[in-house]
Design an enzyme around this catalytic site. Sequence first.
Site, mmCIF file in Angstrom:
data_model
loop_
_atom_site.group_PDB
_atom_site.id
_atom_site.type_symbol
_atom_site.label_atom_id
_atom_site.label_comp_id
_atom_site.label_asym_id
_atom_site.label_seq_id
_atom_site.Cartn_x
_atom_site.Cartn_y
_atom_site.Cartn_z
ATOM 1 N N HIS A 122 0.876 -1.175 0.000
ATOM 2 C CA HIS A 122 0.000 0.000 0.000
ATOM 3 C C HIS A 122 0.919 1.233 0.000
ATOM 4 O O HIS A 122 2.027 1.179 0.545
ATOM 5 C CB HIS A 122 -0.837 -0.057 1.283
ATOM 6 N N ASP A 199 3.462 -4.368 8.043
ATOM 7 C CA ASP A 199 2.223 -3.616 7.876
ATOM 8 C C ASP A 199 1.079 -4.620 8.016
ATOM 9 O O ASP A 199 0.830 -5.423 7.121
ATOM 10 C CB ASP A 199 2.220 -2.960 6.493
ATOM 11 N N GLN A 202 -4.120 -5.115 6.888
ATOM 12 C CA GLN A 202 -5.117 -6.051 6.337
ATOM 13 C C GLN A 202 -5.132 -7.380 7.077
ATOM 14 O O GLN A 202 -5.996 -8.213 6.816
ATOM 15 C CB GLN A 202 -4.824 -6.309 4.852
ATOM 16 N N LYS A 225 -10.034 -0.928 10.479
ATOM 17 C CA LYS A 225 -10.097 -2.180 9.702
ATOM 18 C C LYS A 225 -10.408 -3.375 10.601
ATOM 19 O O LYS A 225 -10.475 -4.511 10.130
ATOM 20 C CB LYS A 225 -8.796 -2.390 8.931
ATOM 21 N N CYS A 363 -4.606 2.550 -3.687
ATOM 22 C CA CYS A 363 -3.369 3.054 -3.056
ATOM 23 C C CYS A 363 -2.230 2.063 -3.243
ATOM 24 O O CYS A 363 -1.432 1.832 -2.314
ATOM 25 C CB CYS A 363 -3.582 3.335 -1.567
HETATM 26 N N1 PLP Z 1 -1.505 -0.739 4.635
HETATM 27 C C1 PLP Z 1 -2.435 -1.501 4.043
HETATM 28 C C2 PLP Z 1 -2.078 -2.880 3.587
HETATM 29 C C3 PLP Z 1 -3.727 -1.008 3.867
HETATM 30 O O1 PLP Z 1 -4.656 -1.763 3.266
HETATM 31 C C4 PLP Z 1 -4.025 0.299 4.308
HETATM 32 C C5 PLP Z 1 -5.365 0.866 4.090
HETATM 33 O O2 PLP Z 1 -6.097 0.442 3.236
HETATM 34 C C6 PLP Z 1 -3.020 1.038 4.946
HETATM 35 C C7 PLP Z 1 -1.773 0.490 5.078
HETATM 36 C C8 PLP Z 1 -3.269 2.414 5.438
HETATM 37 O O3 PLP Z 1 -4.214 2.399 6.467
HETATM 38 P P1 PLP Z 1 -4.765 3.785 7.077
HETATM 39 O O4 PLP Z 1 -5.241 4.586 5.918
HETATM 40 O O5 PLP Z 1 -5.874 3.333 7.969
HETATM 41 O O6 PLP Z 1 -3.648 4.407 7.811
#
Ligand code: PLP
Length: 409
Positions: A122, A199, A202, A225, A363
């Site tokens: 992401h 990270d 998900q 999430k 993203c």
């Molecule tokens: N990393 C992953 C794999 C994600 O799917 C997302 C959000 O969709 C994020 C990071 C970023 O999350 P946030 O926008 O809640 O900070």
Amino acid sequence: MLDVSSIREDFPILNENVYGHPLVYLDNAATMQMPRQVMDCIVRHYSTTNANVHRGVHYLSERSTSAMEQSRQRISRFLGADGLGTVVFVSGATEGINLAAQCGVRQHLSPGKKVVVTHMEHHSNFVVWQELCHQTGARLVICPLTDAGELDMDFMLSAIDQDCAAVAVCAVSNVLGTANDVATICHAAREVGAVSLVDAAQAMRHGRLDVDRIGCDFLAFSGHKVMAPSGTGALYVSDRMRDRMVPYRFGGGMVDQVGDRQTSYADLPLMLEAGTPNISGNIALASALDYLEELGLDQVATYEGELLARAEQGLDALDGVHVLGHPKERFGAVSFVVDGVHPFDLATLLDKRGIAIRTGHHCAQPLLRSLGQSSVVRISPAFYNTPEEVDYCIEQVSACSNFLRKFSK
Ligand code: PLP
């Protein structure tokens, strides 16, 4: 077995109608819906406990502080982090990753060093490191994917060498749903003295994330999430990194002594939590994890796996529909494209039939580019979805795609 109809009663929003159709919410990888139990926790906080934390000596302030600190411990237990590291409250995975980069990694980077990321990240776990490399002169190395949509582990493990200062990888891809072997990657990083970050945005609801087993230095996730309010999340920091962290944001709550010319800082976690935190949200995050654990993480993972497999099989059976990636382990999301149909048009028509799915680059532009796509459609079911909803979605993907193809001729 999960009792899905009684679970659905916990989620009032699932009774909404959208353009005259019952809502079919299949965009859970973007944000999950919130159960009454978590909403009640927020109402309870404002009805009985609300006060600033870590400041006052009065009853409510102590009660509020204690509730938030209990929540920190709850999150720590959920991550298997008790006695191993510190949980820092953040506004979400994005802030957590930025903090890890600026407070824990930046000072170890210089020209000649490298940061290893992957092509399935992401933007929150990609641009942060790209920018940090620009700032420090370090080199960004990007691990490619196999045709199945998995990490090229030979590449990854050979990139983690003496020049590698940090590795950042998602536990589960937000587009392909691919589950990565983050433990192997983090242990390889530890062997060469590199810092590792997972990270887990998900991955949080798809099974136990045990930071001890994984061996990571940082793990970041977002509350929204996992059914908690948006603007919440946590960054786990390993004990190994504890004394190597420097502050990034300055202000109230993160100091020890403030002199006219010099300031000394509090220890973790407060050192990284300048300013008044999202108190009610941080407390509600623990109640969302309670809800998830009461359902049973294994049962949730099994049921969601069945829904996802049903979606994938349904899509595979449709003419002109191409599912992206076929990883051995897929969690939470399946993405696809349809010949002759723009994802945006398809998602717009599905919306008019009550179906909420996500379309666009998710993203993850580097990933989409590597797949030769600029926009894809994603279905991401959760434990409160039903097989009938998945079937309805697939049926409508077929009907809407046929309509759009006819229309575009
Ligand atoms: N990393 C992953 C794999 C994600 O799917 C997302 C959000 O969709 C994020 C990071 C970023 O999350 P946030 O926008 O809640 O900070």
